[in-house]
Design a protein around this motif. Structure first.
Motif, PDB file in Angstrom:
ATOM      1  N   LYS A  17       0.834  -1.218   0.000  1.00 48.33           N
ATOM      2  CA  LYS A  17       0.000   0.000   0.000  1.00 48.33           C
ATOM      3  C   LYS A  17       0.869   1.269   0.000  1.00 48.33           C
ATOM      4  O   LYS A  17       0.645   2.169  -0.803  1.00 48.33           O
ATOM      5  CB  LYS A  17      -0.933   0.015   1.232  1.00 48.33           C
ATOM      6  CG  LYS A  17      -1.824  -1.223   1.333  1.00 48.33           C
ATOM      7  CD  LYS A  17      -2.728  -1.167   2.541  1.00 48.33           C
ATOM      8  CE  LYS A  17      -2.001  -1.197   3.869  1.00 48.33           C
ATOM      9  NZ  LYS A  17      -1.275  -2.439   4.175  1.00 48.33           N
ATOM     10  N   SER A  18       1.855   1.300   0.909  1.00 45.41           N
ATOM     11  CA  SER A  18       2.704   2.506   0.968  1.00 45.41           C
ATOM     12  C   SER A  18       3.499   2.656  -0.319  1.00 45.41           C
ATOM     13  O   SER A  18       3.691   3.768  -0.821  1.00 45.41           O
ATOM     14  CB  SER A  18       3.666   2.435   2.147  1.00 45.41           C
ATOM     15  OG  SER A  18       2.930   2.457   3.329  1.00 45.41           O
ATOM     16  N   THR A  19       3.965   1.541  -0.850  1.00 47.34           N
ATOM     17  CA  THR A  19       4.727   1.594  -2.105  1.00 47.34           C
ATOM     18  C   THR A  19       3.842   2.179  -3.210  1.00 47.34           C
ATOM     19  O   THR A  19       4.286   3.019  -4.006  1.00 47.34           O
ATOM     20  CB  THR A  19       5.205   0.171  -2.495  1.00 47.34           C
ATOM     21  OG1 THR A  19       5.900  -0.383  -1.380  1.00 47.34           O
ATOM     22  CG2 THR A  19       6.096   0.191  -3.713  1.00 47.34           C
TER      23      THR A  19
HETATM   24  N1  ATP Z   1      13.021   0.228   0.689  1.00 48.71           N
HETATM   25  C1  ATP Z   1      12.646  -1.050   0.602  1.00 48.71           C
HETATM   26  N2  ATP Z   1      13.569  -1.996   0.367  1.00 48.71           N
HETATM   27  C2  ATP Z   1      13.207  -3.292   0.277  1.00 48.71           C
HETATM   28  N3  ATP Z   1      11.942  -3.731   0.395  1.00 48.71           N
HETATM   29  C3  ATP Z   1      10.980  -2.837   0.645  1.00 48.71           C
HETATM   30  C4  ATP Z   1      11.268  -1.443   0.751  1.00 48.71           C
HETATM   31  N4  ATP Z   1      10.115  -0.789   0.981  1.00 48.71           N
HETATM   32  C5  ATP Z   1       9.147  -1.738   1.034  1.00 48.71           C
HETATM   33  N5  ATP Z   1       9.679  -2.955   0.827  1.00 48.71           N
HETATM   34  C6  ATP Z   1       8.937  -4.224   0.803  1.00 48.71           C
HETATM   35  O1  ATP Z   1       7.807  -4.037   0.005  1.00 48.71           O
HETATM   36  C7  ATP Z   1       6.692  -4.701   0.550  1.00 48.71           C
HETATM   37  C8  ATP Z   1       5.520  -3.732   0.659  1.00 48.71           C
HETATM   38  O2  ATP Z   1       5.852  -2.725   1.589  1.00 48.71           O
HETATM   39  P1  ATP Z   1       4.830  -1.549   1.882  1.00 48.71           P
HETATM   40  O3  ATP Z   1       5.457  -0.667   2.911  1.00 48.71           O
HETATM   41  O4  ATP Z   1       4.434  -0.932   0.609  1.00 48.71           O
HETATM   42  O5  ATP Z   1       3.592  -2.348   2.512  1.00 48.71           O
HETATM   43  P2  ATP Z   1       2.298  -1.807   3.216  1.00 48.71           P
HETATM   44  O6  ATP Z   1       1.162  -2.552   2.598  1.00 48.71           O
HETATM   45  O7  ATP Z   1       2.239  -0.347   3.189  1.00 48.71           O
HETATM   46  O8  ATP Z   1       2.520  -2.323   4.706  1.00 48.71           O
HETATM   47  P3  ATP Z   1       1.990  -1.703   6.069  1.00 48.71           P
HETATM   48  O9  ATP Z   1       0.495  -1.858   6.089  1.00 48.71           O
HETATM   49  O10 ATP Z   1       2.630  -2.584   7.097  1.00 48.71           O
HETATM   50  O11 ATP Z   1       2.443  -0.295   6.116  1.00 48.71           O
HETATM   51  C9  ATP Z   1       7.135  -5.274   1.884  1.00 48.71           C
HETATM   52  O12 ATP Z   1       7.357  -6.647   1.693  1.00 48.71           O
HETATM   53  C10 ATP Z   1       8.423  -4.581   2.183  1.00 48.71           C
HETATM   54  O13 ATP Z   1       9.312  -5.439   2.830  1.00 48.71           O
END
Ligand code: ATP
Length: 589
Positions: free
Chosen positions: A367-369
C-alpha cells in the motif's frame, strides 16, 4: 548531444580564474628573486664598496618590489576565494538536487556526503594546496638561476628537487589505497552513527548501547587502522623529506663555500644560491604537505563526477495547466530502490476528480509503495501513473508539488516553525493561507494550544511535537493551498477521537471542493467516506470498485464463509454423534 554537467561547467568557469591566477603566479614568482638578488648585491657590491647610498637605494628598490609582491599575493588569494564562491554558487543547487534524487533512488547510500564533497573540492581548489601546484612550474626557473650561478650549484639544487619529488611520489603510492580505504570506511561509520543516534530512545530503552557501540567500534577501528597505516608510512616519508631538505642546505652551502674558496663564485652567490634553492624546493615540499588534502579532494572529485554523470540535469518541463485531479494508474510494476523482486505486480485503476479512494490490504501488501508512486516519490519500474493524462515524471517536479498533497505513514516535519512547515517552507506566504490550511485540516485549535502557536519550533524532524500533533500539522501541510490530488498514508494512526473527527471533516470538505483523495486506511469511519476501494494483496489488486459493492461483496463472502463453516461444523457433529451413541450403547462385557 549530452548536456555538460554542472560539475564540468563549474570547473570550466574555474579555468578562466586559474589562468589569471597562473599569470599572477608568474609575476609573484619573478618577484621572489628579489630576496636572493638583494642578498647578492649586498654581499658583492655594498659590503665590498662600503657604499651606504648604494645600500639605501637597493634596499628602497627591494622594499618597493616586495610591496608589489605582497599585493600580487593578496590579489591571487582573493581571486581564488572569489572563484571558490562562484564554484559553490554554481554547484550548491545542482548538488542539493542530486542529494535528494540519490536519496530517493538509494536511501542507504549516504547521499548527503555529496555536499561535503563539493566543500572538499572547493577548499582544495581555493586553498594553499592549489597554490603550491601553481608555483610548481616555476621550479625550473629557480633551478636555472642556480645553474647560472655555477653548474655545480645547479646540479645540487636539481638533485634535491628530484629527491623530494620522488619522495612525494612514494608517499602517493604508499598511502593512496589506504587513504581511500579509510575515506570509504569513515563515510560508512559516520552514516551508521547518524542513522543510529536518531533512535536514541530505543537504544536506551532496550539496552542496545553496548551492541551498537561494538558494531560502530568495529567500523571505526577499520578507519583508524587504515589511517594509522597511511600516517605511519606518510610519517616515515615526511621525516626522510625533512632530513633531505636540511642535508640539501648543507650540501649547497658546502658546495658554494668550496667554490668560493676556489674563487669560482663570490660569497654573495653562495648565500643567494642557498636562498634560491630554498625557493625552488618550497612548492615541491608544499605539494608533499598538501598530498593528503589532494588525495581527499581527488576522491571527492571522483564521487562528484559519478553522481553528476549518473544523475543528469532534470529536463526543463513545460508548465502544464493545473490538473483537476484525474488519476490513472496503468499496469504499474514497482520494485524497492535497488531491489529486483517486484513489490507491485501490474496495478491498474483510476480515480476521478472529487472521488475518494480507500486503499486497504494486509501489512506488507504494497500500500505505501503504491501511494509513493502516486506522488512521484518513487518511479515505476514499468507502467505509468498519470495525472490529467500526463505521466508524473513528465511534470516539472516543482510545479507538480503545488498540486499534490502527501502525508506519509511516518510524518516527519522539517526543522523550523509550525507555520513554515505548513507553508512547505515557501517564502512570501500570506498568514491567512497558513491559517486556512490549518483550519481545513482541523489543526488550528490544536496549534493555538502550542507554546508559541504557529511560531512554535517543531524541533528536528518534528520531535518537539507529539505523534498526534505531528500528524495534524502534516495534514495541514498536505492540504496547503488545496492541491488537486491528496494522498494520505494511514493518516489516523496517531490521532485521538477529536483528531479523527477533524480528519473525517477535512476529507469531506476536500471532497466537496472537488479534490481527489487517496487514503490508506482500515478505519470504518474513513472507509465510509470513500467512493472507491482498492484491496491490495501481495502486490496485486484483489478487489477494486465502489466501496459499497466491495464491502457488500465482502460481507456476502464472509456470510457465505460463515454459513459454510457452520454447515461443516454441524456435519462434523452429526458424523461424530452416532459413534458416541454406539460407544455408550456398547454392551458391557
Ligand atoms: N526500501 C525497501 N527496500 C526493500 N523492500 C521494501 C522497501 N520498501 C518496502 N519494501 C517491501 O515491500 C513490501 C511492501 O511494503 P509496503 O510498505 O508498501 O507495505 P504496506 O502494505 O504499506 O505495509 P503496512 O500496512 O505494514 O504499512 C514489503 O514486503 C516490504 O518489505
Amino acid at each position: 548531444m549530452k548536456a555538460t554537467s554542472p560539475l564540468k561547467k563549474a570547473y570550466g568557469r574555474f579555468k578562466a580564474i586559474i589562468f589569471a591566477t597562473v599569470v599572477f603566479s608568474f609575476f609573484s614568482n619573478l618577484l621572489m628573486f628579489v630576496g636572493p638578488l638583494y642578498m647578492l648585491q649586498v654581499y658583492d657590491r655594498v659590503l665590498a664598496s662600503r657604499n651606504e647610498l648604494t645600500l639605501l637605494m637597493i634596499s628602497g628598490i627591494a622594499v618597493a618590489l616586495l610591496v608589489t609582491y605582497g599585493f600580487l599575493e593578496f590579489i591571487r588569494s582573493k581571486m581564488l576565494v572569489r572563484a571558490g564562491l562562484q564554484f559553490d554558487d554554481m554547484l550548491a543547487n545542482p548538488a542539493f538536487n542530486r542529494v535528494v534524487r540519490k536519496q530517493l533512488l538509494a536511501p542507504n547510500s549516504g547521499a548527503h556526503t555529496t555536499l561535503q564533497d563539493v566543500d572538499r573540492v572547493r577548499e582544495f581548489l581555493t586553498g594553499q594546496g592549489i597554490l603550491s601546484f601553481f608555483d610548481a612550474p616555476w621550479v625550473p626557473l629557480f633551478l636555472a638561476l642556480c645553474f647560472l650561478f655555477h653548474p655545480w650549484l645547479g646540479w645540487v639544487a636539481t638533485a634535491g628537487a628530484l629527491i623530494i619529488f620522488v619522495l612525494a611520489l612514494t608517499n602517493e603510492f604508499a598511502t593512496r589505497g589506504l587513504l581511500q580505504e579509510a575515506g570509504t570506511a569513515n563515510m560508512g561509520a559516520a552514516h551508521f552513527v547518524n542513522t543510529t543516534v536518531q533512535n536514541a530512545e530505543v537504544i536506551r530503552a532496550l539496552g542496545m548501547e553496548k551492541p551498537l557501540t561494538d558494531r560502530w567500534l568495529k567500523q571505526h577501528d577499520n578507519v583508524l587502522d587504515a589511517q594509522a597505516r597511511a600516517s605511519g608510512r606518510a610519517g616515515a616519508i615526511m621525516a626522510s623529506t625533512k632530513f633531505v631538505r636540511m642535508s640539501l642546505q648543507i650540501a649547497i652551502l658546502g658546495t658554494g663555500a668550496y667554490l668560493a674558496i676556489q674563487q669560482q663564485i663570490s660569497p654573495g652567490i653562495m648565500i643567494a644560491a642557498s636562498i634560491v634553492m630554498g625557493r625552488a624546493l618550497a612548492p615541491v615540499e608544499q605539494a608533499v604537505g598538501q598530498w593528503k588534502q589532494f588525495v581527499a579532494a581527488r576522491q571527492a572529485h571522483k564521487r562528484l563526477g559519478e553522481i553528476f554523470d549518473n544523475l543528469g540535469d532534470e529536463e526543463q518541463r513545460m508548465e502544464l495547466p493545473a490538473p483537476k485531479g484525474n488519476l490513472v494508474v496503468q499496469n504499474l510494476i514497482a520494485t524497492a530502490p535497488g531491489g529486483k523482486a517486484p513489490i507491485l505486480k501490474g496495478i491498474s485503476f483510476n480515480v476521478n476528480q472529487g472521488e475518494v479512494l480507500a486503499v486497504i490490504g494486509p501489512s506488507g501488501s504494497g500500500k505505501s509503495t503504491l501511494v509513493r508512486h502516486l506522488v512521484g516519490a518513487m518511479q515505476p519500474q514499468s507502467g505509468a501513473v498519470r495525472l490529467e493524462g500526463t505521466e508524473l515524471h513528465h511534470w516539472d517536479s516543482n510545479q507538480l508539488g503545488r498540486y499534490l498533497g502527501y502525508m506519509p505513514q511516518d510524518v516527519k516535519l522539517f526543522r523550523g516553525t509550525v507555520s513554515e512547515n505548513i507553508a512547505r517552507f515557501n517564502e512570501n506566504v500570506a498568514d491567512k493561507e497558513i491559517v486556512a490550511a490549518a483550519t481545513l485540516s482541523g489543526a488550528h485549535e490544536m496549534i493555538a494550544t502550542l507554546s508559541d502557536g504557529y511560531d512554535t519550533d517543531v524541533g528536528d524532524g518534528g520531535n518537539g511535537l507529539s505523534g498526534g500533533q505531528r500528524q495534524r500539522v502534516g495534514l495541514a501541510r498536505a492540504v496547503f493551498r488545496e492541491p488537486s490530488l491528496i494522498v494520505l498514508d494511514e493518516p489516523n494512526s496517531n490521532l485521538d477521537a477529536h483528531g479523527e473527527q477533524a480528519l473525517a471533516n477535512c476529507i469531506q470538505e476536500l471532497k466537496k471542493r472537488g479534490k481527489t483523495i487517496v487514503l490508506v486506511t482500515h478505519k470504518a469511519n474513513l472507509l465510509a467516506l470513500s467512493d472507491k476501494a482498492l484491496m491490495l494483496v501481495n502486490g496485486q489488486i484483489e478487489k477494486f470498485g465502489p466501496t459499497r459493492e466491495i464491502f457488500a461483496q465482502q460481507a456476502q463472502q464472509q456470510a457465505q464463509a460463515k454459513q459454510a463453516a457452520e454447515k461443516k461444523k454441524a456435519e462434523a457433529a452429526a458424523a461424530e454423534s452416532p459413534a458416541v451413541v454406539s460407544m455408550t450403547d456398547k454392551p458391557r462385557a
